[in-house]
Design an enzyme around this catalytic site. Structure first.
Site, PDB file in Angstrom:
ATOM      1  N   GLY B   8     -36.149 -19.881   0.248  1.00 58.98           N
ATOM      2  CA  GLY B   8     -36.298 -18.323   0.577  1.00 58.98           C
ATOM      3  C   GLY B   8     -36.306 -17.504  -0.538  1.00 58.98           C
ATOM      4  N   GLY B   9     -36.336 -16.132  -0.403  1.00 56.95           N
ATOM      5  CA  GLY B   9     -36.118 -15.070  -1.635  1.00 56.95           C
ATOM      6  C   GLY B   9     -34.691 -14.833  -1.563  1.00 56.95           C
ATOM      7  N   GLY B  13     -30.962 -14.480   3.872  1.00 56.03           N
ATOM      8  CA  GLY B  13     -30.312 -15.200   5.015  1.00 56.03           C
ATOM      9  C   GLY B  13     -30.504 -16.714   5.052  1.00 56.03           C
ATOM     10  CB  SER B  15     -26.158 -18.541   2.265  1.00 57.29           C
ATOM     11  OG  SER B  15     -26.572 -18.705   0.913  1.00 57.29           O
ATOM     12  CG  HIS B  49     -22.211 -16.718  -0.049  1.00 52.36           C
ATOM     13  ND1 HIS B  49     -22.973 -17.578  -0.338  1.00 52.36           N
ATOM     14  CD2 HIS B  49     -22.907 -15.581   0.029  1.00 52.36           C
ATOM     15  CE1 HIS B  49     -24.150 -17.264  -0.383  1.00 52.36           C
ATOM     16  NE2 HIS B  49     -24.121 -15.825  -0.426  1.00 52.36           N
TER      17      HIS B  49
END
Lengths: 167, 167, 167
Positions: B8-9, B13, B15, B49
């Site tokens: 994805g970019g 979302g 991670s 994170h």
């Protein structure tokens, strides 16, 4: 009632798709423009959108205060917000707290009576930009899209004019 | 056993989705970070994170030697590798033969006993970059994603926090 | 008969997918290259594509006049046009009227007897480019993709070598 998020790249047909989804609801549609006609390029783009859309829309220019505008126009036809990424850019230029504003929008959407169709852009699928400001904007847009998608009833990703259903 | 690729970019979302998929497997999850905390921007991202993920993970910092790290942690809980595009960037900076390393990873994945969830980025959907190094990186990332996707049991493309099943 | 548009990012596996779709039709396949081997980087890319594709293709170099080339090769095997974004770039450099040329292609496609598989790029999913020429190209590519997708029987979006059916 219905909250629909339409996302996609530049010139992917997002606005056209959003107009189609907005017109499918009963009542006079309301066009909530977050763009301000500050230069010739933007004026031309606004004129193109208006010509395609037709003249039977109620029009509102709302560069910053989106939630009050949605509350003020609630109870009538569906609202088309075009677009969230420009709104985010306006908030950042005005040094508003964009995370708080986006969270407030996400919180307000489910409580509205009339439908809302929101257009946004995917801007995070290219190479990491060189300058820190562009990276900050790109991150903010990605987080905003996640927050509004989570609050939406439907999410569509438009590529080459064709919608893919994400939610 | 299971090899899952999440692409994805930026800030899409990926991670979060990968953490969710990793936690769904039994055993203590292992976080394999390819990032090194070299500057303040990266330190802040790593801290975000970690705060979301919680403290019940085994953590490994693996900027380069991914296959040995996956072999060394095999037999326990699922591994989350976050992310392959940073690993690729590390390999290129270290002047390692990235094509050989990626091929070795693709070859090793099917033989592992414990699940592996790998995060990567799509970086090729913007305008062609001006500088040759960025073009080279963009091409390498695209080829890597194809090679790892071919070796994976499942591939998901995440947009605005919502996964689309590609495989 | 069949018009198939394959879109995706750089090095996403679009060309490989398009070759697979083209070969599935009977007859000798025709490769319509819009690239001109003007520099070493482009020469290397052309050589890679040719090596993978094999030598059993009829080859045509068509930087500009795509519709006449499709008419001239009609009636035989399927044509693979690789790629439309480069064709668009060639048209703009030659100061041709790209909107008229793209509209003419969209109008001609449904009338062809032999299948056509067209490759294009998504270039609008990154940050807005700094320079006006890149923005103009990005907008043109998005509009072209919408126009050709509307004329196509099938549209696929390729990510990490895996096709998603859009139409």
């Amino acid at each position: 009632m219905a909250v629909i998020l339409i996302t996609g790249g530049a010139r992917s047909g997002k606005s056209k798709r959003a107009e189609f989804r907005t017109r499918a609801f009963p009542g006079q549609p309301v066009y909530v423009a977050t763009a301000e006609a500050l230069d010739a390029e933007m004026q031309a783009r606004i004129a193109t959108h208006r010509a395609r859309r037709g003249t039977d829309w109620i029009e509102r220019e709302v560069p910053l205060d989106l939630v009050p505008a949605l509350v003020a126009t609630d109870g009538g036809g569906a609202r088309l917000v075009d677009c969230l990424t420009l709104w985010l850019s306006n908030l950042m230029h005005a040094e508003r707290n964009w995370e708080r504003e986006v969270a407030a929008l996400a919180a307000a959407l489910p409580g509205l009576k009339s439908p809302v169709v929101l257009v946004t852009n995917e801007v995070g699928l290219g190479i990491v930009p060189d300058n820190a400001l562009a990276r900050r904007y790109r991150d903010a847009a990605g987080l905003m899209n996640q927050m509004i998608a989570a609050a939406a009833d439907e999410v569509e990703f438009v590529v080459a004019g064709l919608p893919m259903k994400l939610k």
